[in-house]
Design an enzyme around this catalytic site. Sequence first.
Site, PDB file in Angstrom:
ATOM      1  N   GLY A   1       8.500  -5.839  -2.066  1.00  0.00           N
ATOM      2  CA  GLY A   1       8.021  -4.499  -2.629  1.00  0.00           C
ATOM      3  C   GLY A   1       7.902  -3.948  -3.418  1.00  0.00           C
ATOM      4  N   ASN A   2       8.178  -2.986  -3.875  1.00  0.00           N
ATOM      5  CA  ASN A   2       7.911  -1.998  -4.592  1.00  0.00           C
ATOM      6  C   ASN A   2       8.056  -0.465  -5.135  1.00  0.00           C
ATOM      7  OD1 ASN A   2       5.596  -0.083  -3.812  1.00  0.00           O
ATOM      8  ND2 ASN A   2       4.576  -1.627  -2.599  1.00  0.00           N
ATOM      9  N   HIS A   3       7.895   0.030  -6.563  1.00  0.00           N
ATOM     10  CA  HIS A   3       8.871   0.808  -6.999  1.00  0.00           C
ATOM     11  C   HIS A   3       7.720   2.179  -6.213  1.00  0.00           C
ATOM     12  CE1 HIS A   3      11.766  -0.976  -9.346  1.00  0.00           C
ATOM     13  NE2 HIS A   3      10.424  -1.626 -10.199  1.00  0.00           N
TER      14      HIS A   3
ATOM     15  N   ALA B   1       1.687   2.757  -0.901  1.00  0.00           N
ATOM     16  CA  ALA B   1       1.120   1.258  -2.076  1.00  0.00           C
ATOM     17  C   ALA B   1       1.348   0.498  -1.587  1.00  0.00           C
ATOM     18  CB  ALA B   1       2.008   1.684  -3.725  1.00  0.00           C
TER      19      ALA B   1
END
Length: 403
Positions: free
Chosen positions: A212-214, A280
């Site tokens: 995943g990402n932030h 994102a």
Amino acid sequence: MHGKRILLGITGGIAAYKIAFLVRILKKKGAEVKCIMTPASSDFISPLVLATLSENPVGIEFWDKKTGVWTNHVDYGLWADVFVVAPLTANSLAKMATGSCDNLLLATYLSMKCPTIIAPAMDLDMYAHPSTKRNLNQLLADGVHLIPAEAGELASGLVGEGRMAEPETIAAAIEHFFLSQNSKANLSLKGKKVLVTAGPTYESIDPVRFIGNHSSGKMGFSIAEQLLAEGAEVELISGPTKLGLAHPNLTITRINSAQEMLEAVQSKWSDMNIGIFSAAVADYRPMEMAVQKIKKSENELTIELVKNPDILAWAGTNKAENQLLVGFALETNNVLENATSKLKRKNLDMIVMNTLEDKGAGFSGDTNKISILDIHNKLTSFELKSKSEVAKDIVAYLINYHK
Ligand code: C5P
């Protein structure tokens, strides 16, 4: 919400325990909170908890059996700026729809001088039952505002629609309600349908792990909020985030992976006037998701990744003449050059650029610094601002944009 008087009505469903969190959120935002409960709801959450958190006595019975003191439901009706019934069970919903008043909460509803917002919670079969739908429609016709139940795991173990909206979502809906009461209706986007993607995507490695990402989703949710304030109908497709938003003109589809986001976008895009893609999306996903949790038996582990579909590019390829498409570009170098090529490659009308080089700009924070480049080669740069101010700039740009 400072100084707003919020009367919370709690009915007897398991989701009642979450109201403690809602009271805390509302108090933190500066609201005055009072709680009234149906007798059955005190089996799910103690009145002491709600009295302590709200800093007000809790009303349950019409009168105190020891002292004979009468609780005046008319006073509650005069005190409140908004009455929020959450969770609202099928039983209390039916009673509200028919005007029955065999407890303090229902009598208060009938005495209300202010608007009522409801957040139903029940098992999926009850929520889907024709009589529940009929009762809900009746309340909507009576002018009650609805925070729809969400899909997810239910206390019964079943999975489906019927979960009470999360306390953050209910608080956001109340805040929105006050905002829309205060602001004069400026409806530049009335009748326009806008699709917004937001948040990260999670690509499963095994049943418990993901890539995943932030991304916090704040940018996309703020854009959705501004679009709604301008009268648009918004389809928000969001990856996993803690954020919530409720509005009669908003539909939120929550997805996890890029593939799921693509499918959601594909099912809605042809109906839309505008698309704003702020999600994102993970560029890669594991080629295969392990069925069982991967054990840490080896010293090294290789996960083979495959490219995810480019959702924005799909929308660009399938863009009709009258549709407007906005993408985002988060670049670390050659910002303008890369954004220009992305604008053309993905068939966009404009691209919102931000760079991680700008202090305070980007992903998980509350502020952002953007420039907008449109297909006419016009470049407009903005100052560092809060994400909701940035969202206002983007929406204002769209409103004044001519294809
Ligand atoms: O190509 P890049 O990932 O830099 O493009 C960013 C833009 O494309 C953003 O608007 C993002 O929401 C969108 N995007 C997408 N699907 C992907 C990757 C990016 O919709 N798989």
